[in-house]
Scaffold this motif. Structure first.
Motif, short mmCIF file in Angstrom:
data_model
loop_
_atom_site.label_atom_id
_atom_site.label_comp_id
_atom_site.label_asym_id
_atom_site.label_seq_id
_atom_site.Cartn_x
_atom_site.Cartn_y
_atom_site.Cartn_z
N GLU A 81 52.10 58.99 17.06
CA GLU A 81 52.01 57.58 16.73
C GLU A 81 50.85 57.01 15.63
O GLU A 81 50.48 55.98 14.90
CB GLU A 81 53.23 56.40 16.95
CG GLU A 81 53.69 55.82 16.18
CD GLU A 81 54.63 55.76 15.13
OE1 GLU A 81 54.48 55.20 13.54
OE2 GLU A 81 54.79 57.29 14.97
N ALA A 82 49.84 55.92 16.95
CA ALA A 82 48.73 55.54 16.41
C ALA A 82 48.09 56.40 15.14
O ALA A 82 47.75 55.37 14.05
CB ALA A 82 47.92 54.91 17.01
N ASN A 83 47.34 57.15 15.67
CA ASN A 83 46.98 58.87 14.03
C ASN A 83 47.52 58.38 13.21
O ASN A 83 47.65 58.45 12.01
CB ASN A 83 47.09 59.48 14.83
CG ASN A 83 46.33 59.86 16.25
OD1 ASN A 83 45.49 58.96 16.69
ND2 ASN A 83 46.05 61.17 17.11
N SER A 84 49.37 58.62 12.97
CA SER A 84 50.00 58.89 11.99
C SER A 84 49.74 57.07 11.43
O SER A 84 49.97 57.85 9.96
CB SER A 84 51.31 58.62 12.28
OG SER A 84 52.28 58.53 10.86
N GLN A 85 49.61 56.70 11.98
CA GLN A 85 49.52 54.97 11.94
C GLN A 85 47.49 54.96 10.49
O GLN A 85 47.83 54.14 9.58
CB GLN A 85 49.66 54.53 11.81
CG GLN A 85 51.51 53.51 12.78
CD GLN A 85 52.56 53.13 11.60
OE1 GLN A 85 51.39 52.54 10.81
NE2 GLN A 85 53.33 53.60 11.30
N ALA A 127 55.68 59.64 36.67
CA ALA A 127 54.10 59.71 35.95
C ALA A 127 54.10 60.42 34.62
O ALA A 127 53.12 60.60 33.20
CB ALA A 127 52.88 60.25 36.87
N GLU A 128 54.08 61.71 35.23
CA GLU A 128 54.86 63.06 33.72
C GLU A 128 55.86 62.10 32.16
O GLU A 128 55.11 62.00 31.50
CB GLU A 128 55.44 64.03 34.37
CG GLU A 128 55.08 64.59 35.06
CD GLU A 128 55.94 66.02 35.45
OE1 GLU A 128 56.85 66.04 35.30
OE2 GLU A 128 55.61 67.19 36.66
N ARG A 129 56.61 61.56 32.48
CA ARG A 129 56.79 60.49 31.47
C ARG A 129 56.11 60.13 30.68
O ARG A 129 56.21 59.77 29.58
CB ARG A 129 58.54 60.05 32.27
CG ARG A 129 59.40 58.87 31.03
CD ARG A 129 59.73 60.39 29.67
NE ARG A 129 60.52 59.82 28.83
CZ ARG A 129 59.56 59.71 27.67
NH1 ARG A 129 58.70 59.88 27.63
NH2 ARG A 129 60.15 59.25 26.43
N LEU A 130 55.48 58.39 31.66
CA LEU A 130 55.01 58.26 31.48
C LEU A 130 53.50 59.16 30.36
O LEU A 130 53.03 58.10 29.55
CB LEU A 130 53.89 56.80 31.94
CG LEU A 130 54.86 56.18 32.85
CD1 LEU A 130 54.52 55.81 33.79
CD2 LEU A 130 55.52 54.71 31.73
N ASP A 131 53.24 60.03 30.86
CA ASP A 131 52.02 60.38 30.78
C ASP A 131 52.32 61.01 29.01
O ASP A 131 51.78 61.04 27.55
CB ASP A 131 51.80 61.47 30.92
CG ASP A 131 50.28 60.86 32.46
OD1 ASP A 131 50.33 60.00 32.17
OD2 ASP A 131 50.60 62.09 33.20
N ALA A 132 53.80 61.69 28.91
CA ALA A 132 54.09 61.93 27.47
C ALA A 132 54.22 61.29 26.34
O ALA A 132 54.15 60.97 25.26
CB ALA A 132 55.72 62.29 27.40
N ALA A 133 54.96 60.19 27.03
CA ALA A 133 55.51 58.71 26.18
C ALA A 133 53.72 58.18 25.73
O ALA A 133 53.86 57.71 24.07
CB ALA A 133 55.82 57.36 27.27
N GLY A 134 53.05 58.41 26.63
CA GLY A 134 51.40 57.36 26.17
C GLY A 134 50.93 58.59 24.93
O GLY A 134 50.66 58.08 23.68
N GLN A 135 51.24 60.19 25.64
CA GLN A 135 50.64 60.87 23.63
C GLN A 135 51.17 60.97 22.77
O GLN A 135 50.94 61.00 21.83
CB GLN A 135 51.34 62.61 24.43
CG GLN A 135 49.91 62.64 25.94
CD GLN A 135 49.86 64.17 25.95
OE1 GLN A 135 51.37 65.23 25.81
NE2 GLN A 135 49.84 64.16 27.62
N GLU A 136 53.14 60.35 22.76
CA GLU A 136 53.65 60.21 21.75
C GLU A 136 52.97 59.11 20.97
O GLU A 136 52.85 58.18 19.69
CB GLU A 136 54.84 59.54 22.23
CG GLU A 136 55.92 60.89 22.81
CD GLU A 136 57.08 60.71 22.77
OE1 GLU A 136 57.81 59.76 22.81
OE2 GLU A 136 57.51 61.90 23.64
N ASN A 137 52.96 57.97 21.48
CA ASN A 137 52.45 56.77 21.12
C ASN A 137 50.90 56.75 20.31
O ASN A 137 50.59 56.23 18.99
CB ASN A 137 52.10 55.84 22.59
CG ASN A 137 53.40 55.09 22.67
OD1 ASN A 137 54.07 55.14 22.03
ND2 ASN A 137 53.73 54.49 23.52
N GLU A 138 50.22 57.98 20.81
CA GLU A 138 48.02 58.08 20.09
C GLU A 138 49.35 59.16 18.83
O GLU A 138 48.63 58.78 18.02
CB GLU A 138 48.18 59.52 21.60
CG GLU A 138 46.81 59.28 20.98
CD GLU A 138 45.64 58.45 20.00
OE1 GLU A 138 45.22 57.77 19.55
OE2 GLU A 138 45.62 57.08 21.80
#
Length: 83
Positions: A38-42, A25-36
């Motif tokens: 990346e989405a902001n950067s895009q 769950a912690e890893r998935l949360d961290a991955a979600g934050q990374e994806n967010e």
């Protein structure tokens, strides 16, 4: 690795399954934050590119379809100016 998981579970009074669930769950949360991030950067990049694309795409959107008409009008103006 299994022994390490079992020891960590014992130290925190949790089952191995519960510990693994929390780790995942912690890893998935961290991955979600990374994806967010990346989405902001895009979104920022797209906004910057859109400013420049407006320079390229501005004007007559059907210009390529009207090239014959536009070239003839331009030649007519040049000929009239040359007289």
């Amino acid at each position: 690795m299994k022994a390490g998981l079992e020891e960590a579970a014992r130290n925190t009074n949790r089952s191995v399954a519960r510990l693994l669930d929390e780790i995942v769950a912690e890893r998935l949360d961290a991955a979600g934050q990374e994806n967010e991030a990346e989405a902001n950067s895009q979104r920022r990049l797209h906004a910057r590119v859109t400013r420049f694309l407006g320079c390229i795409a501005s004007g007559d959107a059907r210009r390529s379809e009207r090239v014959r008409e536009l070239v003839r009008a331009r030649l007519k103006r040049r000929r009239a100016h040359a007289r």
